[in-house]
Motif scaffolding. Structure first.
Motif, PDB file in Angstrom:
ATOM      1  N   GLU A 123       0.829  -1.207   0.000  1.00  0.00           N
ATOM      2  CA  GLU A 123       0.000   0.000   0.000  1.00  0.00           C
ATOM      3  C   GLU A 123       0.864   1.258   0.000  1.00  0.00           C
ATOM      4  O   GLU A 123       0.600   2.207  -0.753  1.00  0.00           O
ATOM      5  CB  GLU A 123      -0.932  -0.010   1.214  1.00  0.00           C
ATOM      6  N   LEU A 124       1.892   1.279   0.830  1.00  0.00           N
ATOM      7  CA  LEU A 124       2.753   2.460   0.881  1.00  0.00           C
ATOM      8  C   LEU A 124       3.515   2.652  -0.433  1.00  0.00           C
ATOM      9  O   LEU A 124       3.640   3.769  -0.943  1.00  0.00           O
ATOM     10  CB  LEU A 124       3.733   2.341   2.045  1.00  0.00           C
ATOM     11  N   HIS A 125       4.018   1.572  -0.996  1.00  0.00           N
ATOM     12  CA  HIS A 125       4.782   1.662  -2.246  1.00  0.00           C
ATOM     13  C   HIS A 125       3.902   2.079  -3.418  1.00  0.00           C
ATOM     14  O   HIS A 125       4.311   2.899  -4.246  1.00  0.00           O
ATOM     15  CB  HIS A 125       5.447   0.316  -2.565  1.00  0.00           C
ATOM     16  N   ASP A 126       2.709   1.502  -3.502  1.00  0.00           N
ATOM     17  CA  ASP A 126       1.920   1.616  -4.728  1.00  0.00           C
ATOM     18  C   ASP A 126       0.907   2.753  -4.723  1.00  0.00           C
ATOM     19  O   ASP A 126       0.461   3.175  -5.798  1.00  0.00           O
ATOM     20  CB  ASP A 126       1.180   0.302  -4.996  1.00  0.00           C
ATOM     21  N   THR A 127       0.526   3.251  -3.540  1.00  0.00           N
ATOM     22  CA  THR A 127      -0.568   4.228  -3.517  1.00  0.00           C
ATOM     23  C   THR A 127      -0.190   5.589  -2.948  1.00  0.00           C
ATOM     24  O   THR A 127      -0.863   6.572  -3.254  1.00  0.00           O
ATOM     25  CB  THR A 127      -1.763   3.687  -2.702  1.00  0.00           C
ATOM     26  N   MET A 128       0.863   5.675  -2.138  1.00  0.00           N
ATOM     27  CA  MET A 128       1.173   6.950  -1.503  1.00  0.00           C
ATOM     28  C   MET A 128       2.006   7.822  -2.432  1.00  0.00           C
ATOM     29  O   MET A 128       2.885   7.345  -3.134  1.00  0.00           O
ATOM     30  CB  MET A 128       1.905   6.728  -0.170  1.00  0.00           C
ATOM     31  N   ARG A 129       1.712   9.124  -2.389  1.00  0.00           N
ATOM     32  CA  ARG A 129       2.385  10.095  -3.237  1.00  0.00           C
ATOM     33  C   ARG A 129       2.845  11.292  -2.400  1.00  0.00           C
ATOM     34  O   ARG A 129       2.336  11.528  -1.306  1.00  0.00           O
ATOM     35  CB  ARG A 129       1.439  10.580  -4.344  1.00  0.00           C
ATOM     36  N   VAL A 130       3.792  12.055  -2.951  1.00  0.00           N
ATOM     37  CA  VAL A 130       4.213  13.295  -2.294  1.00  0.00           C
ATOM     38  C   VAL A 130       2.995  14.197  -2.122  1.00  0.00           C
ATOM     39  O   VAL A 130       2.195  14.361  -3.045  1.00  0.00           O
ATOM     40  CB  VAL A 130       5.297  14.002  -3.121  1.00  0.00           C
ATOM     41  N   GLY A 131       2.850  14.757  -0.918  1.00  0.00           N
ATOM     42  CA  GLY A 131       1.704  15.601  -0.607  1.00  0.00           C
ATOM     43  C   GLY A 131       0.601  14.871   0.129  1.00  0.00           C
ATOM     44  O   GLY A 131      -0.271  15.511   0.739  1.00  0.00           O
ATOM     45  N   ASP A 132       0.602  13.523   0.085  1.00  0.00           N
ATOM     46  CA  ASP A 132      -0.397  12.756   0.835  1.00  0.00           C
ATOM     47  C   ASP A 132      -0.128  12.874   2.325  1.00  0.00           C
ATOM     48  O   ASP A 132       1.007  13.106   2.758  1.00  0.00           O
ATOM     49  CB  ASP A 132      -0.354  11.281   0.433  1.00  0.00           C
ATOM     50  N   ARG A 133      -1.176  12.696   3.104  1.00  0.00           N
ATOM     51  CA  ARG A 133      -1.065  12.790   4.566  1.00  0.00           C
ATOM     52  C   ARG A 133      -1.200  11.415   5.202  1.00  0.00           C
ATOM     53  O   ARG A 133      -1.922  10.556   4.700  1.00  0.00           O
ATOM     54  CB  ARG A 133      -2.105  13.752   5.123  1.00  0.00           C
ATOM     55  N   LEU A 134      -0.495  11.241   6.293  1.00  0.00           N
ATOM     56  CA  LEU A 134      -0.553  10.014   7.072  1.00  0.00           C
ATOM     57  C   LEU A 134      -0.734  10.363   8.538  1.00  0.00           C
ATOM     58  O   LEU A 134      -0.239  11.392   9.005  1.00  0.00           O
ATOM     59  CB  LEU A 134       0.742   9.204   6.920  1.00  0.00           C
ATOM     60  N   ARG A 135      -1.418   9.496   9.245  1.00  0.00           N
ATOM     61  CA  ARG A 135      -1.493   9.647  10.701  1.00  0.00           C
ATOM     62  C   ARG A 135      -0.435   8.752  11.325  1.00  0.00           C
ATOM     63  O   ARG A 135      -0.279   7.589  10.933  1.00  0.00           O
ATOM     64  CB  ARG A 135      -2.884   9.275  11.226  1.00  0.00           C
ATOM     65  N   ILE A 136       0.318   9.313  12.244  1.00  0.00           N
ATOM     66  CA  ILE A 136       1.373   8.548  12.911  1.00  0.00           C
ATOM     67  C   ILE A 136       1.175   8.628  14.423  1.00  0.00           C
ATOM     68  O   ILE A 136       0.476   9.511  14.939  1.00  0.00           O
ATOM     69  CB  ILE A 136       2.779   9.059  12.545  1.00  0.00           C
TER      70      ILE A 136
END
Length: 353
Positions: A123-136
């Protein structure tokens, strides 16, 4: 008061009133303190970050650079720390921080794409892009870097991620260090150039395609008597490396971190009744309760699979638990369990799932 003095009724009444006032005042102050919210926020709290950069580090490995959307400083961390990352799918995964602890504006985590894994890395490799947000959540540290006279590191594959800032810290401190870095090939081993920049130590890089499968009795030929030893990598490598280190120095300060669950030891088969789901699953002797539950509830929450993050915590309705975690307080163990490591203490369990 002087010896022999006996206060009159008026004085006794005044003293009693003052004592009562003090008692009420103290009780009110205590009540105010106890009624306040007391979140423990030294570490482990949630925030949203934005992906500032995505960089390919090696074949199948990318790094994400994360920052606060407002540009405010992020919580401090120390080598060995990790973040809990909550993915858009609802999955929760943990990744080691491997950037510079002095850079309070950015975090860096690195992820190897594992197609046959639980789906988080894909999921991280294939769907995340620069500018996307994540909760940590975090940082948290279950693999702390201690002060020592020297350091000996063994890293396998993506196990280099928590080790990398430790090597940097050892080099900056002027303490001797040695790193044995193992992997399938140089092309899939991240941070080789970054590691080569550090001085004051010895970097031993042993890719399998150049040297063959590692013979740890040869690769790990010495351990300084005063060294803190850190090992991280796939379970077979870790088990072999830890045995070899113990052979060379049974008294060594050995620290380990795993990226996959420990094998079940002394397991006995039992059943779990899932109260809300209405199903019963059989937990085989060699598998975790979490694995068995996933057959009935594929989307059940989990993360570390090692008993320290608490994501898989569930309420126990009936039965006695063999607690094997490193997280729950004694009061919680009466009616909760971490399904990734804990088991039945004898008989079946009923869980609120």
């Amino acid at each position: 008061m002087t010896a022999g003095y006996r206060p009159g009724p008026a004085v006794r009444l005044l003293v009693s009133a003052m004592d009562a006032y003090k008692l009420v005042f103290v009780e009110a102050a205590v009540a105010r303190i106890l009624s306040r919210a007391h979140p423990v926020r030294r570490e482990g709290y949630d925030r949203t970050v934005v992906i500032e950069r995505i960089l390919a580090e090696a074949d199948g490995v990318v790094s994400l650079t994360l920052r606060d959307p407002r540009g405010t400083p992020l919580p401090a961390w120390t080598p060995g720390a990790h973040l809990d990352v909550f993915l858009p799918s609802g999955r929760q995964r943990q990744y080691s921080l491997n950037g510079d602890p002095a850079d309070r504006l950015r975090y860096r985590i690195s992820i190897r794409r594992i197609a046959e894994g639980g789906g988080g890395s894909v999921e991280l490799h294939d769907t995340m892009r620069v500018g996307d947000r994540l909760r940590i959540r975090g940082p948290r540290n279950a693999f702390p870097f201690i002060a020592a006279q020297s350091y000996f590191f063994v890293a396998g594959g993506i196990g280099i991620t928590p080790i990398l800032p430790m090597v940097a810290a050892a080099a900056r401190s002027g303490k001797p260090w040695r790193l044995v870095y193992l992997g399938r090939s140089r092309a899939c081993m991240p941070f080789l150039d970054e590691l080569a920049r550090w001085r004051g130590g010895e970097l031993v890089v042993r890719p399998d395609d150049e040297f063959g499968p590692p013979d740890l009795t040869t690769v790990i030929d010495r351990v300084p008597a005063d060294a803190a030893v850190y090992v991280c990598g796939p379970p077979p490598l870790m088990d072999s490396a830890c045995r070899r280190v113990s052979e060379l120095d049974p008294m060594s300060a050995l620290h380990t971190e795993r990226f996959s669950p420990l094998p079940v030891r002394d397991g006995v088969e039992f059943r779990i009744a899932l109260r809300r789901t209405g199903r019963t699953v059989r937990v085989h002797a060699e598998e975790s309760a979490l694995t068995a539950i996933q057959r009935a509830i594929p989307g059940v929450a989990y993360s570390c699979r090692q008993g320290f993050c608490g994501t898989c915590k569930v309420r126990v309705v009936d039965g006695e638990v063999d607690h094997r975690d490193r997280l729950l307080a004694d009061a919680e163990r009466a009616d909760s369990m971490l399904t990734c490591v804990s088991r039945s203490h004898g008989g079946d369990l009923t869980l609120d799932l």
